[in-house]
Motif scaffolding. Structure first.
Motif, mmCIF file in Angstrom:
data_model
loop_
_atom_site.group_PDB
_atom_site.id
_atom_site.type_symbol
_atom_site.label_atom_id
_atom_site.label_comp_id
_atom_site.label_asym_id
_atom_site.label_seq_id
_atom_site.Cartn_x
_atom_site.Cartn_y
_atom_site.Cartn_z
ATOM 1 N N ALA A 170 8.130 30.662 14.447
ATOM 2 C CA ALA A 170 9.000 29.859 15.312
ATOM 3 C C ALA A 170 8.239 29.556 16.598
ATOM 4 O O ALA A 170 7.362 30.310 17.014
ATOM 5 N N ARG A 171 8.574 28.441 17.217
ATOM 6 C CA ARG A 171 7.906 28.049 18.467
ATOM 7 C C ARG A 171 8.954 27.730 19.520
ATOM 8 O O ARG A 171 9.947 27.079 19.238
ATOM 9 N N ARG A 172 8.677 28.208 20.716
ATOM 10 C CA ARG A 172 9.525 27.888 21.867
ATOM 11 C C ARG A 172 8.627 27.224 22.886
ATOM 12 O O ARG A 172 7.697 27.842 23.391
ATOM 13 N N ASP A 173 8.901 25.952 23.160
ATOM 14 C CA ASP A 173 8.082 25.141 24.064
ATOM 15 C C ASP A 173 6.604 25.174 23.649
ATOM 16 O O ASP A 173 5.714 25.271 24.483
ATOM 17 N N GLY A 174 6.374 25.128 22.348
ATOM 18 C CA GLY A 174 5.020 25.062 21.831
ATOM 19 C C GLY A 174 4.331 26.398 21.657
ATOM 20 O O GLY A 174 3.232 26.474 21.120
ATOM 21 N N LYS A 175 4.948 27.490 22.076
ATOM 22 C CA LYS A 175 4.336 28.815 21.985
ATOM 23 C C LYS A 175 4.973 29.588 20.838
ATOM 24 O O LYS A 175 6.205 29.626 20.713
ATOM 25 N N ALA A 176 4.149 30.224 19.989
ATOM 26 C CA ALA A 176 4.648 30.995 18.848
ATOM 27 C C ALA A 176 5.413 32.212 19.350
ATOM 28 O O ALA A 176 4.953 32.932 20.245
ATOM 29 N N VAL A 177 6.604 32.440 18.767
ATOM 30 C CA VAL A 177 7.443 33.580 19.152
ATOM 31 C C VAL A 177 7.994 34.236 17.889
ATOM 32 O O VAL A 177 8.109 33.606 16.841
ATOM 33 N N ALA A 178 8.349 35.519 18.012
ATOM 34 C CA ALA A 178 8.979 36.241 16.909
ATOM 35 C C ALA A 178 10.423 35.762 16.770
ATOM 36 O O ALA A 178 11.085 35.440 17.753
ATOM 37 N N SER A 179 10.911 35.692 15.517
ATOM 38 C CA SER A 179 12.283 35.252 15.280
ATOM 39 C C SER A 179 12.734 35.710 13.905
ATOM 40 O O SER A 179 11.992 36.387 13.200
ATOM 41 N N SER A 180 13.950 35.309 13.552
ATOM 42 C CA SER A 180 14.507 35.652 12.242
ATOM 43 C C SER A 180 14.987 34.393 11.553
ATOM 44 O O SER A 180 15.379 33.421 12.214
ATOM 45 N N VAL A 181 14.997 34.434 10.218
ATOM 46 C CA VAL A 181 15.472 33.301 9.429
ATOM 47 C C VAL A 181 16.100 33.845 8.148
ATOM 48 O O VAL A 181 15.672 34.883 7.632
ATOM 49 N N ASN A 182 17.153 33.166 7.679
ATOM 50 C CA ASN A 182 17.770 33.532 6.404
ATOM 51 C C ASN A 182 17.090 32.758 5.292
ATOM 52 O O ASN A 182 16.920 31.545 5.385
ATOM 53 N N VAL A 183 16.715 33.474 4.227
ATOM 54 C CA VAL A 183 16.008 32.872 3.097
ATOM 55 C C VAL A 183 16.833 33.085 1.831
ATOM 56 O O VAL A 183 17.060 34.236 1.437
ATOM 57 N N PRO A 184 17.263 32.019 1.175
ATOM 58 C CA PRO A 184 17.976 32.177 -0.097
ATOM 59 C C PRO A 184 16.977 32.174 -1.272
ATOM 60 O O PRO A 184 16.024 31.399 -1.296
ATOM 61 N N ILE A 185 17.185 33.060 -2.221
ATOM 62 C CA ILE A 185 16.385 33.113 -3.446
ATOM 63 C C ILE A 185 17.363 32.980 -4.610
ATOM 64 O O ILE A 185 18.278 33.791 -4.758
ATOM 65 N N ASP A 186 17.167 31.938 -5.423
ATOM 66 C CA ASP A 186 18.049 31.700 -6.569
ATOM 67 C C ASP A 186 17.339 32.097 -7.861
ATOM 68 O O ASP A 186 16.192 31.699 -8.099
ATOM 69 N N PHE A 187 18.022 32.872 -8.667
ATOM 70 C CA PHE A 187 17.543 33.216 -10.004
ATOM 71 C C PHE A 187 18.423 32.460 -10.991
ATOM 72 O O PHE A 187 19.617 32.733 -11.117
ATOM 73 N N VAL A 188 17.817 31.470 -11.665
ATOM 74 C CA VAL A 188 18.548 30.622 -12.592
ATOM 75 C C VAL A 188 17.898 30.759 -13.969
ATOM 76 O O VAL A 188 16.672 30.639 -14.105
ATOM 77 N N LEU A 189 18.736 30.998 -14.972
ATOM 78 C CA LEU A 189 18.220 31.131 -16.347
ATOM 79 C C LEU A 189 17.670 29.801 -16.820
ATOM 80 O O LEU A 189 18.282 28.757 -16.552
ATOM 81 N N PRO A 190 16.548 29.810 -17.515
ATOM 82 C CA PRO A 190 16.035 28.561 -18.054
ATOM 83 C C PRO A 190 16.966 28.021 -19.139
ATOM 84 O O PRO A 190 17.611 28.779 -19.860
ATOM 85 N N ALA A 191 17.014 26.717 -19.261
ATOM 86 C CA ALA A 191 17.878 26.093 -20.272
ATOM 87 C C ALA A 191 17.260 26.292 -21.648
ATOM 88 O O ALA A 191 16.071 26.135 -21.836
ATOM 89 N N ASN A 192 18.114 26.659 -22.647
ATOM 90 C CA ASN A 192 17.644 26.821 -24.022
ATOM 91 C C ASN A 192 17.624 25.489 -24.723
ATOM 92 O O ASN A 192 18.600 24.759 -24.713
ATOM 93 N N ASN A 193 16.534 25.145 -25.316
ATOM 94 C CA ASN A 193 16.410 23.859 -26.034
ATOM 95 C C ASN A 193 16.739 24.010 -27.489
ATOM 96 O O ASN A 193 16.544 24.791 -28.217
#
Length: 193
Positions: A170-193
């Protein structure tokens, strides 16, 4: 019994009763005069209200050029006053809100986690939402669960994969700073052909 006709002088002298006819006419004339006076007064009052405002220092009947010159003089004075105020030192204004950007995962260093084979065989799928603390250098400092998938194997696979990721910090006024972010991870079954 021949009576002689009475003259107007005889009527006045011999009659003690007042003539009502003349007093009624006088009252009527008085009312008409009051109405005309009121009409004239309201007409004058309306004419004064509808007259345009005159510039200060001008008199009625002055040419329009003099009034225009006065207006120009007032405009010049206003410009001088504005310029004087602009020349005064100003108080410091409130600082602008800092511009902040969120950390973004680097595509080449943030591959999706492998789908656990046991969970895939059992047909388990879901979404894991992780809170990732990103250091100022872009490395992952900490990972916590915000929402679990309901399958421990999927949760473990998501957390292990995200711990290895790299981020643009993350950047605040162009300077790198520590921060937090929410990350979603989806597990989706592959489609059966």
């Amino acid at each position: 019994m021949n009576e002689t006709p009475k003259t107007p002088e005889d009527n006045r002298a011999g009659d003690a009763t007042p003539r009502k006819r003349n007093s009624a006419v006088l009252w009527l004339l008085l009312v008409v005069a009051l109405l005309l006076l009121g009409w004239w007064w309201f007409g004058q009052r309306g004419a004064q209200e509808s007259m345009p405002e005159q510039a200060p220092g001008t008199t009625v009947g002055e040419p329009a050029a003099t009034a225009a010159a006065e207006a120009e003089k007032a405009a010049v004075e206003a410009r001088k006053k504005k310029a004087a105020e602009a020349a005064k030192p100003r108080k410091p204004s409130k600082p602008a809100a800092p511009r902040v950007t969120e950390p973004q995962p680097i595509a080449s260093a943030s591959a999706q986690p492998d789908y656990p084979r046991d969970a895939q065989r059992r047909g388990q799928s879901g979404r894991v939402l992780l809170r990732v603390d990103v250091a100022a250098d872009g490395s992952v400092a900490n990972v916590d669960f915000v929402q679990r998938s309901g399958t421990p194997e999927l949760d473990r696979a998501a957390m292990n994969a995200v711990r290895k990721w790299r981020f643009n910090p993350a950047r605040r006024d162009g300077k790198a700073v520590a921060s937090s972010v929410n990350v979603p991870i989806d597990f989706v079954l592959p489609a059966n052909n």
